[in-house]
Design a protein around this motif. Structure first.
Motif, short mmCIF file in Angstrom:
data_model
loop_
_atom_site.label_atom_id
_atom_site.label_comp_id
_atom_site.label_asym_id
_atom_site.label_seq_id
_atom_site.Cartn_x
_atom_site.Cartn_y
_atom_site.Cartn_z
N ILE A 323 62.92 38.55 114.47
CA ILE A 323 61.83 38.78 113.72
C ILE A 323 61.01 39.34 114.66
N LEU A 324 60.32 40.45 114.51
CA LEU A 324 59.69 41.38 115.48
C LEU A 324 58.20 40.97 115.37
N PRO A 325 57.36 40.59 116.40
CA PRO A 325 56.24 40.17 116.42
C PRO A 325 55.16 40.83 115.31
N GLY A 326 54.51 40.17 114.55
CA GLY A 326 53.75 40.75 113.53
C GLY A 326 54.30 41.31 112.14
N CYS A 327 55.59 41.47 112.09
CA CYS A 327 56.38 42.14 111.14
C CYS A 327 56.53 41.22 109.85
N LYS A 328 56.04 41.72 108.62
CA LYS A 328 56.39 40.61 107.65
C LYS A 328 57.55 41.10 106.80
N CYS A 329 58.58 41.77 107.50
CA CYS A 329 59.80 42.28 106.76
C CYS A 329 60.35 41.12 105.85
N PRO A 330 60.64 40.15 106.45
CA PRO A 330 61.32 38.82 105.85
C PRO A 330 60.77 38.42 104.68
N GLU A 331 59.41 38.46 104.50
CA GLU A 331 58.56 37.83 103.50
C GLU A 331 58.38 39.00 102.40
N VAL A 332 58.62 40.17 102.67
CA VAL A 332 58.59 41.26 101.83
C VAL A 332 59.81 41.35 101.32
N THR A 333 60.82 41.36 102.08
CA THR A 333 62.33 41.27 101.49
C THR A 333 62.45 40.09 100.29
N LEU A 334 61.93 39.04 100.63
CA LEU A 334 62.11 38.11 99.72
C LEU A 334 61.20 38.13 98.50
N GLY A 335 60.27 38.88 98.45
CA GLY A 335 59.26 39.09 97.37
C GLY A 335 57.91 38.13 97.36
N ILE A 336 58.06 37.54 98.63
CA ILE A 336 56.75 36.56 98.70
C ILE A 336 55.55 37.32 99.31
N SER A 337 55.83 38.38 99.91
CA SER A 337 54.58 39.26 100.28
C SER A 337 54.77 40.74 99.87
N LYS A 338 53.64 41.64 99.75
CA LYS A 338 53.80 42.96 99.49
C LYS A 338 53.55 43.77 100.86
N PRO A 339 53.98 45.00 100.81
CA PRO A 339 53.94 45.82 102.12
C PRO A 339 52.51 45.72 102.71
N THR A 340 51.64 45.72 101.55
CA THR A 340 50.09 45.87 102.09
C THR A 340 49.43 44.70 102.54
N ASP A 341 50.30 43.58 102.57
CA ASP A 341 49.90 42.25 103.25
C ASP A 341 50.42 42.17 104.72
N CYS A 342 50.82 43.26 105.08
CA CYS A 342 51.55 43.19 106.53
C CYS A 342 50.31 43.99 107.52
N PRO A 343 49.84 43.41 108.41
CA PRO A 343 48.86 44.20 109.23
C PRO A 343 49.15 45.51 109.93
N LEU A 344 50.63 45.54 110.02
CA LEU A 344 51.15 46.72 110.67
C LEU A 344 51.53 48.08 109.82
N PHE A 345 51.43 47.48 108.48
CA PHE A 345 51.77 48.48 107.47
C PHE A 345 50.96 49.84 107.63
N MET A 346 51.45 51.07 107.83
CA MET A 346 50.98 52.37 107.89
C MET A 346 49.81 52.33 109.00
N LYS A 347 50.12 51.46 109.78
CA LYS A 347 49.55 51.53 111.24
C LYS A 347 50.36 51.67 112.46
N THR A 348 50.88 50.44 112.89
CA THR A 348 51.71 50.46 113.84
C THR A 348 53.28 50.97 113.37
N CYS A 349 53.40 50.59 112.19
CA CYS A 349 54.77 50.92 111.46
C CYS A 349 54.63 51.90 110.20
N THR A 350 55.19 53.10 110.46
CA THR A 350 55.18 54.39 109.45
C THR A 350 56.67 54.67 109.19
N PRO A 351 56.94 55.45 108.23
CA PRO A 351 58.12 56.23 108.20
C PRO A 351 58.61 57.01 109.24
N SER A 352 57.63 57.70 110.14
CA SER A 352 58.09 58.55 111.12
C SER A 352 58.46 57.95 112.38
#
Length: 379
Positions: A323-352
């Protein structure tokens, strides 16, 4: 393209879409009167999530309907230590062969060489292949070199390696790291171990069900009283699935409906399942950031261990914290959180520059949302 144009395209693509949306709205209103202030419907497959997001289907839903993305991306849940191992082997004389959607999958390391893509840049022999057949041909052309195929996927892709192994056409210099995971067990795990993940209905995966059969999902209505629809991937398929789920809720008759009859049979692909059962044995398996899920992994059976990477290396498959620090992928994968709930979304973490696994694959929820941000996703 604006959301208005997307909606117009949806309507024009099938003339009955508007009627179905009207019926969905009516059912949602009836259910709200019955006390359902929020109705959470989980789509399992990443392709369903793409359809829902790309066509702005969430914006068409009544306020009390929430469409949730579930664990439908095999790349997202592939253990990070597998990537670490393959990176090291690529520097030690092995040729690593991977599908494109797992080529940028980060391992557990926060710095340095984090993916097979990074390994290639730093001198590792890693290559993208389009199929296991490509891997077989590459290994045959280079008999003096050791090759490893990174077998990532759910039941949909398992036959692609099972059949060649079963037919004994895989060269001895080609090993396989089996990262295959089975889908019904993760739904059982989610319902039994994650009470915070409230689910009123499930849109079951069409691709997977084409192999394992629609009957594989009967346990959802029979054991957990959850209306379930196996659906195709056109917008009309998804809308029909939503309507069927609401209708079953209204009638208090949870059952399994196969909307995707043009592709999916109740029994699935009998030949593929037979071969898979011989080549692979089912064992408990680790899902990235989630934990060990009972009877959810496809591992090589005894007769096929000569092609198993871990067996040939003489090491055990022991997961480490991924589990990488700050990453909410586990919660997103299980439908508990949305991508926009993650503080890294489209900031530290982008498609590129993906930091977490959910931003890597075209089936990853974060990647899908990131690429459809202009659609003003209803969150």
């Amino acid at each position: 393209m604006s959301i208005e144009k997307k909606i117009k395209e949806l309507y024009e693509k099938n003339s009955i879409s508007k009627d179905i949306i009207t019926k969905i709205t009516g059912k949602a209103h009836v259910l709200k009167k019955k006390g359902y202030d929020t109705i959470k419907i989980m789509n399992f497959c990443g392709t369903h999530e793409w359809t829902i997001t790309h066509y702005g289907i969430r914006s068409l839903m009544p306020d009390n309907i929430e469409l949730i993305a579930g664990p439908g991306c095999p790349v997202c849940i592939t253990p990070g230590h597998y990537v670490d191992l393959l990176i090291d082997l690529s520097m030690e004389g092995y040729t690593i062969l991977s599908y494109g959607d797992s080529y940028k999958l980060p391992g557990t390391r926060l710095r340095g060489i984090r993916s097979l893509f990074d390994a290639r840049i730093h001198g590792g022999d890693t290559r993208i292949v389009y199929s296991f057949l490509d891997a077989i041909l590459i290994a045959r052309r280079n008999p003096s070199r050791k090759h490893v195929f990174f077998a990532v996927g759910f039941e949909t892709t398992m036959p692609s390696t099972a059949v060649p192994l079963y037919n004994k056409v895989v060269p001895e210099n080609l090993l396989i790291l089996s990262a295959y995971r089975l889908t019904p067990p993760i739904m059982k795990y989610l319902l039994e171990e994650k009470p915070e993940a409230v689910i009123h209905g499930v849109i079951a995966p069409g691709h997977v069900s084409a192999v394992i059969g629609s009957n594989s999902w009967k346990f959802l209505p029979e054991k957990y009283n959850i209306p379930t629809v196996v659906a195709g991937f056109e917008p009309i398929d998804v809308l029909l699935a939503i309507y069927y789920i609401l209708d079953m809720m209204d009638k208090n008759e949870p059952k399994l409906i196969n909307e995707y009859t043009r592709v999916v049979k109740p029994e699935g692909n009998v030949f593929a399942k037979k071969v898979m059962s011989k080549v692979y044995e089912v064992r408990d398996a680790y899902w990235r950031g989630i934990g060990v899920v009972p009877k959810s992994g496809g591992y090589h059976s005894r007769d096929y261990l000569k092609h198993d990477l871990y067996y040939n290396l003489g090491i055990e498959d022991k997961p480490i914290k991924d589990i990488l620090p700050g990453c909410k992928c586990p919660e997103v994968t299980l439908g508990i959180s949305k991508p926009t709930d993650c503080p890294l979304f489209m900031k530290t973490c982008t498609p590129s520059n993906p930091y977490g696994p959910c931003m890597v694959s075209s089936e990853g929820t974060c990647r899908i949302w990131a690429e459809n941000l202009p659609l003003k996703i209803k969150t």
